[in-house]
Design an enzyme around this catalytic site. Sequence first.
Site, mmCIF file in Angstrom:
data_model
loop_
_atom_site.group_PDB
_atom_site.id
_atom_site.type_symbol
_atom_site.label_atom_id
_atom_site.label_comp_id
_atom_site.label_asym_id
_atom_site.label_seq_id
_atom_site.Cartn_x
_atom_site.Cartn_y
_atom_site.Cartn_z
ATOM 1 N N THR A 1 0.883 -1.177 0.000
ATOM 2 C CA THR A 1 0.000 0.000 0.000
ATOM 3 C C THR A 1 0.913 1.217 0.000
ATOM 4 O O THR A 1 1.999 1.179 0.591
ATOM 5 C CB THR A 1 -0.887 0.038 1.261
ATOM 6 O OG1 THR A 1 -0.034 0.069 2.403
ATOM 7 C CG2 THR A 1 -1.795 -1.156 1.343
ATOM 8 N N GLU B 1 -5.804 -4.127 0.801
ATOM 9 C CA GLU B 1 -5.895 -5.128 1.862
ATOM 10 C C GLU B 1 -7.057 -6.098 1.654
ATOM 11 O O GLU B 1 -7.199 -7.074 2.376
ATOM 12 C CB GLU B 1 -6.075 -4.439 3.226
ATOM 13 C CG GLU B 1 -4.836 -3.744 3.765
ATOM 14 C CD GLU B 1 -4.666 -2.310 3.278
ATOM 15 O OE1 GLU B 1 -5.223 -1.966 2.209
ATOM 16 O OE2 GLU B 1 -3.966 -1.530 3.951
ATOM 17 N N LYS C 1 -12.987 16.162 13.757
ATOM 18 C CA LYS C 1 -13.767 16.002 14.986
ATOM 19 C C LYS C 1 -13.884 17.353 15.671
ATOM 20 O O LYS C 1 -12.973 17.802 16.343
ATOM 21 C CB LYS C 1 -13.112 14.951 15.885
ATOM 22 C CG LYS C 1 -13.160 13.592 15.209
ATOM 23 C CD LYS C 1 -12.641 12.457 16.044
ATOM 24 C CE LYS C 1 -12.840 11.166 15.252
ATOM 25 N NZ LYS C 1 -12.024 10.059 15.659
ATOM 26 N N TRP D 1 -18.704 14.920 14.084
ATOM 27 C CA TRP D 1 -17.828 14.651 12.949
ATOM 28 C C TRP D 1 -18.245 15.454 11.719
ATOM 29 O O TRP D 1 -19.419 15.522 11.383
ATOM 30 C CB TRP D 1 -17.858 13.157 12.597
ATOM 31 C CG TRP D 1 -17.154 12.290 13.591
ATOM 32 C CD1 TRP D 1 -16.647 12.670 14.798
ATOM 33 C CD2 TRP D 1 -16.865 10.893 13.459
ATOM 34 N NE1 TRP D 1 -16.068 11.599 15.433
ATOM 35 C CE2 TRP D 1 -16.189 10.488 14.631
ATOM 36 C CE3 TRP D 1 -17.115 9.946 12.471
ATOM 37 C CZ2 TRP D 1 -15.755 9.184 14.835
ATOM 38 C CZ3 TRP D 1 -16.689 8.645 12.670
ATOM 39 C CH2 TRP D 1 -16.005 8.266 13.849
#
Length: 541
Positions: free
Chosen positions: A186, A331, A438, A443
Amino acid sequence: MLGNMMTEPLLISGILEHAIQNNSKTEIVSKRVEGDIHRYSILDAAKRSKQLANALVNLGVKEGDVLGTMAVNGYRHFELYFGISGIGAVLHTLNPRLFPEQIDFIVNHAEDKYLFIDLPFIPIIEAVAKNLKNVKGFIVLCDKENLPKDSKLENLMCYEELIKDESEEFDWPTFDENTASSLCYTSGTTGNPKGVLYSHRSTILHAWYSSAGNAMNLTSKSVVLPVVPMFHVNAWGVPYAASMLGCKLVFPGPFTDGESIYNLINDEGVNNLLGVPTVWLGLLNYLDEKDITLKNVNSVLVGGSAAPKSMIKDFQEKHNVFLLHGWGMTEMSPLGTLNQDTAEMDLMELDDRYELQTSQGRAIYGCQIKIVNDEGGTLPNDGKTFGRLMVKGPAIIERYYKSSESALENGWFDTGDVSTISPDGYMRIVDRSKDVIKSGGEWISSIDLENTALGCPGVLEACVVGVAHEKWDERPLLFVVKNSDECTKESVLEYLSDKVAKWWLPDDVIFIDELPHGATGKLLKTGLREDYKNHLITKGD
Ligand code: ADP
């Protein structure tokens, strides 16, 4: 009590043998780095993969050895997919867009024994060659005449010379289906890249479920053009799936601009396309410019980043193609969710349908999804509550390569994405968890703010990051690349004011010339976040 059925191992060599028996005449067409078109059958590909397998054994390659490739989408790369994994060695695909220090790190970390390189990437490898500790030789994917005479690489070999005198017969070894088959790192926006080591079993199961009915729209009539690179999560598993089904494969080589893609679609009768949104933007712009429409295409799979509504609408209304939006990650081999066409969609108002299509869709069989809070508690699938998106399945990572620790949390993998899930299973990515802001315990989605800001006249590109704030912990900063002097901080904030909640409005709008992008084309927010971390504190806001 156990069942009484065979435990035949799922091996990649089995896909090739199946193709030889059942689809031997299926064509594989490649636009080569040299600029011409190469064309052969899957039987030819299989014979050459076996010649390669013999050559690798003669070079002393053993089961478990890792062999790197830095190559575009093409027939020789396809042969490496099968020849390397088939003998039980590990195919390690390298992304040429990585920074030199990342390439150096990855090749050493993976302990690559040989590197197979396409001609245009030789300078990239030459620049790092002195640091590559385990590489015994470099094999250039070319004919004898094209092998560079003046390369700085030691032990340079020519792929065609390496395989030409080898036998076209090879008995693939049988081994445990959990044996490693391929390795992909990655890009790692922070820290070093991390390796995802796929197994034969995970690769086959992924190819199987992603090519099942109602998944990637692959059938034996498909003519597939994977624009998604073979160095990026095994081109989403398409080389395997296509060979299982007998789809014709069309490889674009390094030519992924709108005109080249359109010509390949036309010349080869392509009906199934796969790639990231930027590629499709290029194609749509080209089609608009030339005032032409797509004729035979019946499926365009888009993933890697969110498909914008305008793209979904353009494909449908101008080209009569349903844009199949998917989500996944390295993944996960990579497929997790797909937004397939349904009978319900047929009954919806067009705009509502397009809106639904902007969500990343429903989990495919093979991947379970759920959202959780910071403590790991499961959150409701009500389409409104955001949470950390967790996944589970047989083609999903358990640990990163060479890590002694599991990457799982109570048996689930944290994707690093924040999403909602609707009562009927539609998952919508809200943000990356490291990018969500945040503010005062609530959020704010940086992606939503960016997408909204993009609608403001004069805003060419937008990027939102959260930075420290004394009262609210974090507040959003909006970075804009503009293409008009009329675009000012005031005009942008005014534009946003009736489109997002008041407390979502960015605390500052900063104009910059260019936004940072990583090796896979995604926005790199880390640098901006670091450079501007005290922007609101020192201003005393
Ligand atoms: P890939 O780009 O092939 O999907 P990566 O592992 O490089 O694989 O990146 C995975 C991340 O890309 C996901 O965790 C998600 O943040 C983002 N991503 C992938 N597909 C989508 C999508 N359809 N919409 C929004 N974000 C996406």
